[in-house]
Motif scaffolding. Structure first.
Motif, PDB file in Angstrom:
ATOM      1  N   ASP A 197       3.018   0.680  -5.087  1.00 38.07           N
ATOM      2  CA  ASP A 197       1.553   0.423  -5.859  1.00 38.07           C
ATOM      3  C   ASP A 197       0.777  -0.650  -4.959  1.00 38.07           C
ATOM      4  O   ASP A 197      -0.409  -0.483  -5.037  1.00 38.07           O
ATOM      5  CB  ASP A 197       1.966  -0.044  -7.232  1.00 38.07           C
ATOM      6  N   SER A 252      -1.756   0.592  -1.981  1.00 43.52           N
ATOM      7  CA  SER A 252      -2.788   1.250  -2.362  1.00 43.52           C
ATOM      8  C   SER A 252      -4.151   0.299  -2.959  1.00 43.52           C
ATOM      9  O   SER A 252      -5.070   0.299  -2.542  1.00 43.52           O
ATOM     10  CB  SER A 252      -2.865   2.193  -3.618  1.00 43.52           C
ATOM     11  N   TYR A 257      -6.578   0.193 -11.550  1.00 47.72           N
ATOM     12  CA  TYR A 257      -5.355   0.969 -11.126  1.00 47.72           C
ATOM     13  C   TYR A 257      -4.591   1.734 -12.341  1.00 47.72           C
ATOM     14  O   TYR A 257      -4.367   1.369 -13.299  1.00 47.72           O
ATOM     15  CB  TYR A 257      -4.148  -0.147 -10.383  1.00 47.72           C
ATOM     16  N   ALA A 302      -7.965   4.169  -3.092  1.00 48.19           N
ATOM     17  CA  ALA A 302      -6.750   4.313  -2.422  1.00 48.19           C
ATOM     18  C   ALA A 302      -5.583   4.986  -3.283  1.00 48.19           C
ATOM     19  O   ALA A 302      -5.619   4.977  -4.409  1.00 48.19           O
ATOM     20  CB  ALA A 302      -6.230   3.224  -1.645  1.00 48.19           C
ATOM     21  N   LEU A 303      -4.676   5.914  -2.636  1.00 50.75           N
ATOM     22  CA  LEU A 303      -3.927   6.778  -3.552  1.00 50.75           C
ATOM     23  C   LEU A 303      -2.453   6.460  -3.269  1.00 50.75           C
ATOM     24  O   LEU A 303      -2.017   6.554  -2.057  1.00 50.75           O
ATOM     25  CB  LEU A 303      -4.304   8.396  -3.071  1.00 50.75           C
ATOM     26  N   THR A 304      -1.752   6.469  -4.394  1.00 49.65           N
ATOM     27  CA  THR A 304      -0.102   6.302  -4.151  1.00 49.65           C
ATOM     28  C   THR A 304       0.523   7.570  -4.564  1.00 49.65           C
ATOM     29  O   THR A 304       0.320   8.321  -5.628  1.00 49.65           O
ATOM     30  CB  THR A 304       0.236   5.183  -5.247  1.00 49.65           C
ATOM     31  N   THR A 326       0.543   5.933   2.141  1.00 49.97           N
ATOM     32  CA  THR A 326      -0.601   5.618   1.114  1.00 49.97           C
ATOM     33  C   THR A 326      -1.916   6.207   1.987  1.00 49.97           C
ATOM     34  O   THR A 326      -1.929   5.972   2.919  1.00 49.97           O
ATOM     35  CB  THR A 326      -0.689   4.033   1.218  1.00 49.97           C
TER      36      THR A 326
END
Ligand SMILES: Cc1cc2nc3c(=O)[nH]c(=O)nc-3n(C[C@H](O)[C@H](O)[C@H](O)COP(=O)(O)OP(=O)(O)OC[C@H]3O[C@@H](n4cnc5c(N)ncnc54)[C@H](O)[C@@H]3O)c2cc1C
Length: 290
Positions: free
Chosen positions: A122, A125, A181, A214-216, A222
């Motif tokens: 996590d 990101s 998030y 940003a993407l997890t 990432t």
């Protein structure tokens, strides 16, 4: 399973730790929280010859804000310290309680998580969305590596074998910070099926000065949703700009269908999460302005 046999060193200074890494042979690993490394060793996916445990190195457990607003997180700052912190940007505050479970959060570190470069980690990101950097120290001194260049791929980072990541740095905000998030998990404490980090900084007129998304968990590493962030930069947060950013973030995702859900479902969740975080940011701005 037990790990393979390894040599263990617990140096009391950074210089000693770096020298052990430098002279340590073919396969040396730094141990910070041990919450990713130890399980991998027990499964024998990792069998280092030497472990350099940095937990006795003094002065690495901090997180602090410089007078200009730069945030610094030391290599031994635990997830739990961040969960309890009052000085974090909103994107970090939202993520901290969602990392694993309380037991893991007591030992695991943010910097260790960045070094581990797990596509489902996590913090990567979150720090990517905030435009963060990693400071590495080796025999030749220090260098600063932007996070976008730090993670080379799944479980690969840009550190030389004899470098230690000593801190993560988050630059000062260029305006009022907002963001968050959101994480889709099968149960509390699980790794992300989908995670989305959004960090925005707005001026007094509500226009976005800086955006990061940003993407997890929705690709082999990432993902920085750069085009999605660009859709917001210089614009106010409106239904239209938020919709554009959400659509571009969903396009940037590269999910795979697996036991956690279909690729289409995961992509849809990226869209939903970006829209949800940004809509909250727009509401917060309106309330502050009123
Ligand atoms: C049950 C469980 C659930 C989890 N769930 C989640 C989750 O939901 N989300 C999530 O993000 N993470 C999760 N994790 C992982 C956890 O967050 C780890 O703490 C983190 O990934 C690694 O941090 P660490 O300090 O424990 O690193 P370690 O395990 O000590 O090290 C990990 C790797 O990074 C390297 N490394 C560590 N620190 C440094 C340094 N300073 N310099 C150079 N190299 C370094 C090590 O050599 C190793 O290769 C989970 C872990 C467990 C056991």
């Amino acid at each position: 399973m037990y790990p393979s046999r390894f040599r263990y060193e617990a140096p009391r200074s950074l210089a000693e730790a770096i020298s052990l890494l430098h002279d340590g042979g073919d396969y040396v690993k730094v141990l910070a929280g041990g919450q990713s490394l130890v399980p991998l060793m027990k499964l024998r996916f990792a069998s280092p010859e030497l472990i350099v445990d940095i937990n006795n190195v003094p002065g690495l457990g901090y997180h602090r804000a410089d007078p200009d607003g730069t945030l610094r997180v030391g290599a031994l700052c635990r997830h739990v310290d961040l969960e309890r912190s009052q000085i974090l940007p909103p994107t970090m505050t939202a993520a901290a309680p969602l990392i694993a479970d309380p037991i893991v959060r007591n030992r695991g570190t943010l910097v260790g998580s960045l070094c581990h470069a797990d596509p489902q980690g996590d913090w990567a990101s979150v720090i990517l969305a905030l435009g963060g950097e990693v400071v590495a120290q080796g025999p030749g001194g220090q260098r600063t590596i932007p996070l976008k260049d730090f993670m080379h791929g799944p479980f690969e980072n840009a550190l030389a074998p004899d470098e230690i990541a000593v801190e993560a740095v988050i630059p000062p905000p260029a305006g009022q910070r907002a963001g968050g998030y959101l994480k889709l998990e099968r149960r509390v404490g699980d790794f992300a099926t989908v995670g989305v980090a959004v960090a925005i900084e707005t001026g007094p007129d509500g226009a976005v000065n800086r955006a990061g998304i940003a993407l997890t968990g929705v690709g082999g590493s990432t993902i920085a949703a750069t085009e999605a962030a660009l859709a917001l930069t210089g614009q106010p947060l409106t239904a239209e700009t938020i919709g554009q950013a959400a659509a571009r973030a969903a396009e940037a995702a590269k999910p795979r269908t697996d036991h956690r859900g279909s690729a289409d479902y995961k992509r849809h969740m990226v869209h939903v999460f970006v829209e949800r975080i940004l809509s909250q940011g727009a509401t917060d701005h309106q309330e502050r302005a009123a």
